[in-house]
Write a protein that holds these residues in place. Structure first.
Motif, mmCIF file in Angstrom:
data_model
loop_
_atom_site.group_PDB
_atom_site.id
_atom_site.type_symbol
_atom_site.label_atom_id
_atom_site.label_comp_id
_atom_site.label_asym_id
_atom_site.label_seq_id
_atom_site.Cartn_x
_atom_site.Cartn_y
_atom_site.Cartn_z
ATOM 1 N N TRP A 98 7.625 -14.535 -13.570
ATOM 2 C CA TRP A 98 7.058 -14.312 -12.354
ATOM 3 C C TRP A 98 6.870 -12.608 -11.230
ATOM 4 O O TRP A 98 6.896 -13.152 -10.339
ATOM 5 N N GLN A 99 7.522 -11.993 -11.312
ATOM 6 C CA GLN A 99 7.424 -10.645 -10.449
ATOM 7 C C GLN A 99 6.693 -9.627 -11.863
ATOM 8 O O GLN A 99 6.723 -9.425 -12.665
ATOM 9 N N SER A 100 5.679 -9.054 -10.823
ATOM 10 C CA SER A 100 5.493 -7.553 -11.723
ATOM 11 C C SER A 100 5.577 -6.591 -10.142
ATOM 12 O O SER A 100 5.110 -6.227 -10.065
ATOM 13 N N LYS A 101 6.291 -5.245 -10.947
ATOM 14 C CA LYS A 101 6.055 -4.455 -9.963
ATOM 15 C C LYS A 101 4.679 -3.497 -10.171
ATOM 16 O O LYS A 101 4.606 -2.649 -9.597
ATOM 17 N N MET A 127 2.495 -4.739 -10.759
ATOM 18 C CA MET A 127 1.204 -4.912 -9.884
ATOM 19 C C MET A 127 1.404 -4.057 -8.253
ATOM 20 O O MET A 127 0.513 -3.719 -7.495
ATOM 21 N N ALA A 128 3.015 -4.650 -8.076
ATOM 22 C CA ALA A 128 3.425 -3.549 -6.179
ATOM 23 C C ALA A 128 2.977 -2.346 -6.019
ATOM 24 O O ALA A 128 1.928 -1.874 -4.602
ATOM 25 N N TYR A 129 3.162 -1.961 -7.102
ATOM 26 C CA TYR A 129 2.458 -0.013 -7.127
ATOM 27 C C TYR A 129 1.060 -0.099 -6.815
ATOM 28 O O TYR A 129 0.887 0.871 -6.286
ATOM 29 N N VAL A 161 -0.429 -2.132 -6.182
ATOM 30 C CA VAL A 161 -1.283 -2.365 -4.786
ATOM 31 C C VAL A 161 -0.895 -1.597 -3.333
ATOM 32 O O VAL A 161 -2.042 -1.225 -2.668
ATOM 33 N N GLY A 162 0.250 -1.721 -3.659
ATOM 34 C CA GLY A 162 0.508 -0.249 -2.789
ATOM 35 C C GLY A 162 0.172 1.080 -2.380
ATOM 36 O O GLY A 162 -0.575 1.613 -1.575
ATOM 37 N N ALA A 198 -6.038 3.335 3.545
ATOM 38 C CA ALA A 198 -5.987 4.122 4.326
ATOM 39 C C ALA A 198 -5.854 5.237 5.011
ATOM 40 O O ALA A 198 -6.438 5.892 5.992
ATOM 41 N N GLY A 199 -5.156 6.359 4.204
ATOM 42 C CA GLY A 199 -5.172 7.427 4.542
ATOM 43 C C GLY A 199 -6.847 8.125 4.576
ATOM 44 O O GLY A 199 -7.309 8.535 5.211
ATOM 45 N N THR A 204 -3.789 0.421 -1.523
ATOM 46 C CA THR A 204 -3.225 0.312 0.177
ATOM 47 C C THR A 204 -3.534 1.853 0.637
ATOM 48 O O THR A 204 -4.063 2.605 1.453
ATOM 49 N N PHE A 205 -2.307 2.784 0.185
ATOM 50 C CA PHE A 205 -2.046 3.668 0.461
ATOM 51 C C PHE A 205 -3.559 4.716 0.686
ATOM 52 O O PHE A 205 -3.660 5.343 1.356
#
Lengths: 362, 324
Positions: A330-333, A335-337, A339-340, A347-348, A343-344
């Protein structure tokens, strides 16, 4: 062809005694502790509320749960617990996995071995329970026995680790005296408390403040023991009267009926890799499966109890575990990287473009 | 010694104590008015907000008993910490603030331009931290209680602010714990919240790089500390008659507070956004125009001599230059 048929017959012939023994063997009876699930707590609360509304027409307020504690000692503790939520535990007695336990969406195994309509036999002796609080104080309980399952509650307002012990002297059965032990622990969130100096718990089932036969869980940190996930390594140490038991067999049984046995090393330690159970398809990380780690230590001992002679003493200890779905379900690392970093970059990039435009305008 | 350097040194020591203090058996409790995240395993103290949210997620009836006493006790400890050091917790101790200051240092090292908010933008977004604060109180209350006959909020919303706080993801990394970097697919709510936090983490790095103390403008802890800013033992005083409105203070202020320059009447200048970093006092060239006091005793006062010394100029050459 003939060779194959002969070898099949030979194999069946060799296997037959083993199959016959397995059929003849009685399922082991254990005693284990199990926390009351949130669903059951909610259902119980709703039932109480409905009963009060029915009787009083909703005029009377619900009673304070602290009043319902079945504490037998320390009235001061009971007073201090007013307003603190009680913890409820079941004390089971019987075979594991429970044959009548209905699991959603899964076939009921071991059918035919247990008649759920038959009235369960009431044991002549009663189990004793101890709760060791985070401040090292302990309370003892004698839960009311209702067949193979007893329910008991105790206040758990302080923050920290609580240890629960259960001991049952089952009496003499087939020339053997049977002692059953169960041990579990949990952590309660809240303010930490100062510890008192104690010499451990003294009473039946205990030797020099420690349970006579204990399966102690070894944890590297609080996280490891706070919530157990499938895929983790379960490390335990078995001790008898405070001394580690070498070469002792431990069996891990899952709710699905799978078993794995291992022997302890010279220090009484052993580790199991917790296998993945059949969790529901729709992952709910709060749903858990019950596993039971068991061990039996037999000692030659001669004596008479209630007019019944015995020549052996069986010490049966259990360590119940609530195993939650593995985090990878139920966790996805990844996907988190994604998304992060996405966005970085966005935004940059947006800041850089805006600055470039501002410079051009100047 | 420059106050700025002293502040960096204090921040670095606080960072080590709050992130690694547990390794040295330091435990300052879990009621600290700073982002010392409770998700950091070896922390030396814990942030007040997580416990506060946990304590609020109880039925109203329980607040009349032991739970209410615990809540009052926790708030009392938090208030005591806050009154003693006021908002210096943010400017001098907060590990998350220290990270932002370090990012600003990197920016200045690479000579990247600094961004500033306009007056309107700043005024418009000033209230966001109060919205966060109200939500972090109301949502936990709504988990255990139903308002106006509405359904209770699902448990997935427990500790709502911590679920979207970038400190929860970033600070454990310094402890070697990367487990908070994940998206939780166990329910729609957790999926959305963990996605939001990853977006905020990325925004934290980009915005803190181009704007000083960007996250502090939206921090609910700063909003909570504002309750005690007028009664705090540490205070910032201004003598309006000595101020020449040179604007040094507002330019140097990492929070871009203009009131420090413009205010002529008010003497206590610990405003809503002030982090008591004392940068304004450090760069003020006027004698006794700005003053920091602890329990009413001046501990750091603006002076022309001190300003020149910090700028690496002696008073004589400055007078000659001015005279010329």
């Amino acid at each position: 062809m003939i060779k194959t048929v002969i070898s099949c017959f030979m194999a069946l012939f060799c296997l037959f005694p083993a199959l016959a023994t397995a059929k003849a063997a009685q399922p082991a009876t254990f005693m284990w502790l199990e926390p009351m699930s949130w669903d059951a707590i909610r259902a119980q609360r709703a039932k109480k509320k409905a009963a009060i509304t029915k009787v009083t027409g909703g005029q009377q307020e619900a009673p304070n749960p602290a009043e319902s504690y079945s504490t037998s000692q320390d009235k001061g503790k009971k007073r201090a617990a007013r307003g603190a939520r009680p913890r409820s535990y079941y004390l089971h007695s019987g075979e594991f996995p429970q044959p009548d336990r209905q699991q959603s969406g899964r076939p009921a195994r071991m059918n035919g071995q247990y008649n759920h309509r038959a009235k369960p036999k009431k044991s002549q002796t009663q189990a004793i329970l101890w709760v060791k609080y985070p401040d090292n104080r302990s309370l003892s309980f004698a839960p009311k026995q209702r067949g193979p399952v007893s329910l008991f509650s105790f206040p758990a307002g302080d923050g920290g680790w609580y240890d629960l012990f259960a001991y049952h002297d089952q009496g003499v059965n087939n020339d053997s005296r049977i002692h059953r032990y169960s041990y579990t622990h949990f952590m309660s969130h809240g303010d930490s408390v100062d510890k008192h100096e104690t010499n451990g718990i003294e009473g039946p089932g205990f030797f020099k403040g420690q349970p006579i036969l204990e399966i102690k869980r070894l944890c590297a940190d609080d996280h490891e023991c706070y919530r157990t996930h499938a895929g983790q390594n379960l490390r335990v140490q078995v001790s008898f009267k405070g001394e580690p038991l070498a070469n002792q067999t431990l069996t891990l049984i899952t709710e699905q009926g799978w078993k794995q046995s291992k022997r302890t090393d010279d220090h009484g330690k052993v580790s199991f890799l917790l296998i993945k159970e059949l969790f529901p398809e729709k992952i709910d990380r709060r749903k858990s499966e019950n596993y039971l780690l068991t061990t039996e230590h037999v000692l030659p001992a001669t004596g008479v109890l209630n007019g019944q002679p015995f020549h052996h003493e069986h010490h049966i200890a259990t360590l119940p575990l609530q195993v939650f779905p593995p985090k990878s379900d139920w966790q996805s690392k990844r996907m988190a990287y994604m998304v992060g970093s996405g966005t970085f970059l966005l935004a940059g990039g947006a800041i850089a473009i805006r600055r470039k435009r501002q410079r051009k305008a100047l | 010694m420059k106050v700025y350097r002293l502040r960096i040194a204090v921040q670095a020591i606080s960072f080590i104590i709050l992130i690694y203090g547990g390794l040295f058996y330091i435990d300052m409790g879990n009621r600290m008015p700073t982002f010392s995240c409770a998700y950091v395993d070896d922390r030396g103290g814990g942030c007040f907000l997580i416990g506060f949210q946990h304590m609020l997620s109880r039925p109203f009836g329980e607040f009349l008993g032991d739970a209410g006493i615990r809540l009052l006790k926790a708030m009392g400890i938090f208030a005591l910490w806050s009154i003693v050091l006021n908002k210096a917790w943010c400017g001098w101790i907060c590990p998350f603030g220290f990270l932002q200051d370090m990012l600003s240092k990197i920016r200045s090292f690479f000579d990247v331009d600094l961004s500033r908010f306009g007056w309107i933008t700043r005024t418009r977004y000033k209230s966001v931290k109060y919205i966060f604060l109200v939500l972090l109180i109301l949502i936990p209350l709504g988990i255990a209680n139903s308002f106006f006959g509405l359904e209770k909020i699902p448990r997935d919303w427990s500790v709502p602010f911590c679920q979207i706080c970038p400190a929860r993801v970033i600070l454990p990394v310094f402890n070697g714990d990367f487990s908070q970097i994940h998206i939780d697919f166990s329910s729609n709510t957790t999926m959305v919240l963990t996605t939001i936090v990853m977006v905020l983490v990325a925004l934290f790095f980009t915005t803190a790089f181009v704007k000083r103390r960007f996250f502090c403008s939206y921090c609910p802890m700063l909003a909570l500390l504002s309750l005690f800013d007028k009664i705090g033992l540490l205070s910032l005083k201004k003598n309006g008659q000595r101020c020449t409105r040179c604007g040094n203070c507002s330019r140097a202020c990492p929070m871009e507070i203009r009131e420090i320059e413009e205010e002529k009447v008010l003497t206590n200048l610990v405003t809503q956004d002030c982090t008591l970093c004392l940068r304004c006092v450090e760069v003020c060239p006027e004698d006794k125009a700005l003053e920091t006091r602890f329990c009413g005793i001046p501990i750091f006062t603006a002076s022309q001599q001190g300003f020149l010394k910090r700028q690496g100029l002696d008073e004589e050459s400055h007078t000659n230059k001015n005279g010329a």
